[in-house]
Design a protein around this motif. Sequence first.
Motif, PDB file in Angstrom:
ATOM      1  N   VAL A   4       0.863  -1.180   0.000  1.00 24.19           N
ATOM      2  CA  VAL A   4       0.000   0.000   0.000  1.00 24.19           C
ATOM      3  C   VAL A   4       0.901   1.231   0.000  1.00 24.19           C
ATOM      4  O   VAL A   4       2.093   1.146   0.320  1.00 24.19           O
ATOM      5  CB  VAL A   4      -0.940   0.023   1.225  1.00 24.19           C
ATOM      6  N   THR A   5       0.345   2.376  -0.358  1.00 23.37           N
ATOM      7  CA  THR A   5       1.174   3.572  -0.445  1.00 23.37           C
ATOM      8  C   THR A   5       0.313   4.821  -0.368  1.00 23.37           C
ATOM      9  O   THR A   5      -0.920   4.761  -0.318  1.00 23.37           O
ATOM     10  CB  THR A   5       1.988   3.568  -1.751  1.00 23.37           C
ATOM     11  N   SER A   6       0.972   5.972  -0.377  1.00 24.50           N
ATOM     12  CA  SER A   6       0.329   7.273  -0.555  1.00 24.50           C
ATOM     13  C   SER A   6       1.408   8.232  -1.034  1.00 24.50           C
ATOM     14  O   SER A   6       2.603   7.964  -0.869  1.00 24.50           O
ATOM     15  CB  SER A   6      -0.304   7.788   0.741  1.00 24.50           C
ATOM     16  N   VAL A   7       1.010   9.344  -1.629  1.00 22.26           N
ATOM     17  CA  VAL A   7       1.967  10.333  -2.105  1.00 22.26           C
ATOM     18  C   VAL A   7       1.602  11.688  -1.516  1.00 22.26           C
ATOM     19  O   VAL A   7       0.480  12.175  -1.687  1.00 22.26           O
ATOM     20  CB  VAL A   7       1.986  10.417  -3.642  1.00 22.26           C
ATOM     21  N   HIS A   8       2.555  12.280  -0.816  1.00 21.71           N
ATOM     22  CA  HIS A   8       2.370  13.586  -0.174  1.00 21.71           C
ATOM     23  C   HIS A   8       3.121  14.647  -0.958  1.00 21.71           C
ATOM     24  O   HIS A   8       4.271  14.451  -1.366  1.00 21.71           O
ATOM     25  CB  HIS A   8       2.905  13.526   1.261  1.00 21.71           C
TER      26      HIS A   8
END
Length: 326
Positions: A4-8
């Motif tokens: 899983v991931t996210s981009v800030h």
Amino acid sequence: MYTVTSVHWHSIHQNGTSYADGTSTVTQCPIAQNQSYLQSFSAQNQAGTYWYHSHYSVQYCDGLRGVLFYERCIARYHAEATVLRYIIGNVADFTLINGLGRYAGGPMSDLAVINVQQGKRYRMRLVSMSCDPNFLFSIDGHNMTVIEADGQLTDPLEVDQLQIFAGQRYSVVLVADQPTDNYWIRSLPDTAKPTTTNLHALINPSAPGVPEYGAADINLNLAVSIDNGIFSVNNVSFASPTVPVLLQILSGAQDASDLMPNGSVIILEANKVVELTLSTTGEYPEANCGAKPLFDAIQRKREGRGEITGRASKNGRPEVRASASR
């Protein structure tokens, strides 16, 4: 490996678009494997050097990161040194510049090369994507003029070296005024303790109120400490909320005091001047991520205690003054 991931989008204000900030468990759940999430936002009234990175676990240290920058005005330099984009350091015994570097006892691998033309001015965007170490950046035989720091234009300041901490960005103008030759670009990790410079914003935010220490409507003291690699503020360490903050609100949280986890929320009254005094016990920078205000500095380091106090206001939000002591 995490799936899983996210981009800030580091330092982008996200005014009105908090859902696109990319902070896992705060503004959204992580993006699941084989799924997608569209982050749509504008960067109005922002220009300068920024970067993006994963905001899940230590993924950005593993490589999910990149540079983002916006132009605002007519350039007062001939060209940009388009190669010099980032400085990376995962441990304090070697440094990568644009993905290239060497370490003691290692192979004679390629090094980053920046070609310039004598007599021209070049804007270099320095972005520290370090996971921990700071860097002392310099170019042999040359001075540099700082014109931007963390997305904010600054009064020009000539320096012979520049200390850069994790997540920080600077733009410097290099004048290729030396005899034609090869000159080393140096980025030495963890070589110096944090220092202060006489660097000032080009445009004063002009926040209201009396520019004196202790003259705010609300005064808060935040004691920042670190123990075994865990940071704490007023003896409370960060814990990821089990439910993202925005989802908590959508699920019925009516008051800021209802938000989880306990101890991680400071409630401020709107249209007030708030003074923050940060006292640190270690040698590390503090970063105010997300919807960042600009600060009017009213007090700085003295007698070995670094105190930086500022004030800001935007669209009826609380004015914030930040003071840091070490």
